[in-house]
Design an enzyme around this catalytic site. Structure first.
Site, PDB file in Angstrom:
ATOM      1  CB  SER A  53     -11.960  32.310   1.721  1.00  0.00           C
ATOM      2  OG  SER A  53     -11.504  32.130   3.043  1.00  0.00           O
ATOM      3  CG  HIS A 113      -3.104  27.445  12.441  1.00  0.00           C
ATOM      4  ND1 HIS A 113      -2.947  26.343  11.623  1.00  0.00           N
ATOM      5  CD2 HIS A 113      -3.630  26.975  13.598  1.00  0.00           C
ATOM      6  CE1 HIS A 113      -3.347  25.260  12.270  1.00  0.00           C
ATOM      7  NE2 HIS A 113      -3.771  25.614  13.467  1.00  0.00           N
TER       8      HIS A 113
END
Lengths: 200, 200
Positions: free
Chosen positions: A14, A109
Site C-alpha cells: 500500500s 517501519h
C-alpha cells in the site's frame, strides 16, 4: 531531472501506491522507474501495472541471498534506478547489498523506532498499553529496522483500539510520510551524520 | 476527601513542585502529605518546606534496601500517605516494597517508554536522531522504567537541539502530565489490566 526509483514489495504494497501517486505530481523530484516483487503473486504487481509502472517478479523462494541479489541488481540496473524504496519487502539483504545502496535505500517501519522493531507491531503496541505510536522512514542499514531516521510521525493510540484500528491509523500516516521522505532524498537534502540525518 | 500523597525525591525535584502546585487547587483530588528525600541535602527539601509541605530526610547512604525501606515505611505510615509519587528518586526498591505499593506508586520517566529506558535519556535521544520524544507516567513495578503506562506526552525533537534543550522541552510536558496522572489515580479512575491501564 527526476530521480528514478525502484520500489520493492512482497505483498500488496500500500505504500507503493502512495509513492506512485505522489510521483505523478509534475513537481515531484522522483519518478517510479519500476516495481520489483520477490513473489510472482504479489498483489501489488497488478496494481503497479494498472498505474502504468513497469514491474518485475524475481521469485526469491529457493534462492540464497546472493543468487537473489544478483538477479535483483541486474533488474535495478536495467531500470536505471538510483534509489530503492522498500514497501513491505519481507526479505533481508546481505551486508554487501546494503552497503552498496547505503544512503540510497529507504524503508518505512510502522512504529516510532527504536520502539517496536520487528514484526506484529500493532498487536504488541496495543498489548503494551502505550499511548502513542507512529511510523518511521529510515535509511536501510545491515541491522533490521535500524539505520538513520529520516522522518517520523506520532499519533495517539485510543483506549480499546484493536491492532487493526491502530494499523489503519498508522498506515494513513505512512502514506503521507513516505512520499515526504523520498522527496527530501531525491532533492538531495538529506545528510547522514553517523546515526543521524540532517535535513538541509 | 483528598487522597494523601507522599512525594519521594533525591535532588531538586522539579516534578515535586509541579505536583505541590497542582494540589493547591481547591478541586484537586489529592493533597501532598509529605516530601521524603533519601539525601539530607536534596535541594527539593527546602523548596517543599517553603511551599508549606512537611518533609523528612532518610539518608540512604550506607543502608541496605531493607533497612532504608523500614525507615521509609514508618515515615509513610506516620504521614498517612496512600499514594507515592516518585520525582527523580534515584534509589531502587525491593520487590517486596514495590508489590506492597503496586497500583498506588507512580513514576515519571522522560521518554516515550518503552524507548530510552534508564539514565542519560536526552543525550541518547539526541544522538539516536529520533524525531519525537516525550514522557511517561507509569505505575512502578519491580523492573526499572517498566510497569503499566498511565499517560504519555509526545513532542518533536527539533534538528540540532541539544540534550539540554530537549530536557527543558520534555520537562515542561512532565510538569503538566504528572499532575494529570495523579488526578486520575486519586479519583479512582485507573484500572490496571495486566500490562495496560484503562482510564474510566
Amino acid at each position: 531531472m527526476k530521480k528514478p526509483v525502484a520500489i520493492l514489495i512482497s505483498g500488496r504494497g500500500s505504500n507503493m501506491r502512495a509513492l506512485i501517486e505522489a510521483a505523478q505530481a509534475p513537481d515531484y523530484p522522483a519518478r517510479i522507474a519500476c516495481v520489483i516483487a520477490n513473489r510472482a503473486d504479489a498483489a501489488g504487481l497488478d496494481e503497479a501495472r494498472a498505474l502504468g509502472v513497469p514491474t518485475h517478479a524475481i521469485a526469491s523462494k529457493g534462492l540464497n541471498r546472493e543468487a537473489f541479489e544478483t538477479q535483483l541488481s541486474a533488474a535495478l540496473q536495467a531500470s536505471g534506478a538510483e534509489i530503492i524504496c522498500l514497501a513491505g519487502f519481507m526479505r533481508l539483504f546481505t551486508p554487501d547489498f546494503t552497503r552498496a545502496w547505503y544512503g540510497r535505500m529507504l524503508n518505512i517501519h510502522p512504529s516510532l523506532l527504536p520502539a517496536f522493531k520487528g514484526l506484529d507491531v500493532h498487536r504488541r503496541v496495543v498489548e503494551s498499553g502505550v499511548r502513542f505510536t507512529g511510523c518511521t522512514v529510515h535509511f536501510v542499514s545491515p541491522e533490521m529496522d535500524e539505520g538513520p531516521i529520516i522522518l517520523q510521525a506520532a499519533i495517539p493510540v485510543p483506549q480499546h483500539a484493536s491492532p487493526e484500528q491502530v494499523a489503519d491509523a498508522v498506515l494513513a500516516e505512512e502514506h503521507k510520510l513516505y512520499p515526504q521522505a523520498l522527496r527530501l532524498l531525491a532533492e538531495g537534502r538529506l545528510v547522514i551524520d553517523g546515526p543521524r540525518v540532517t535535513i538541509s
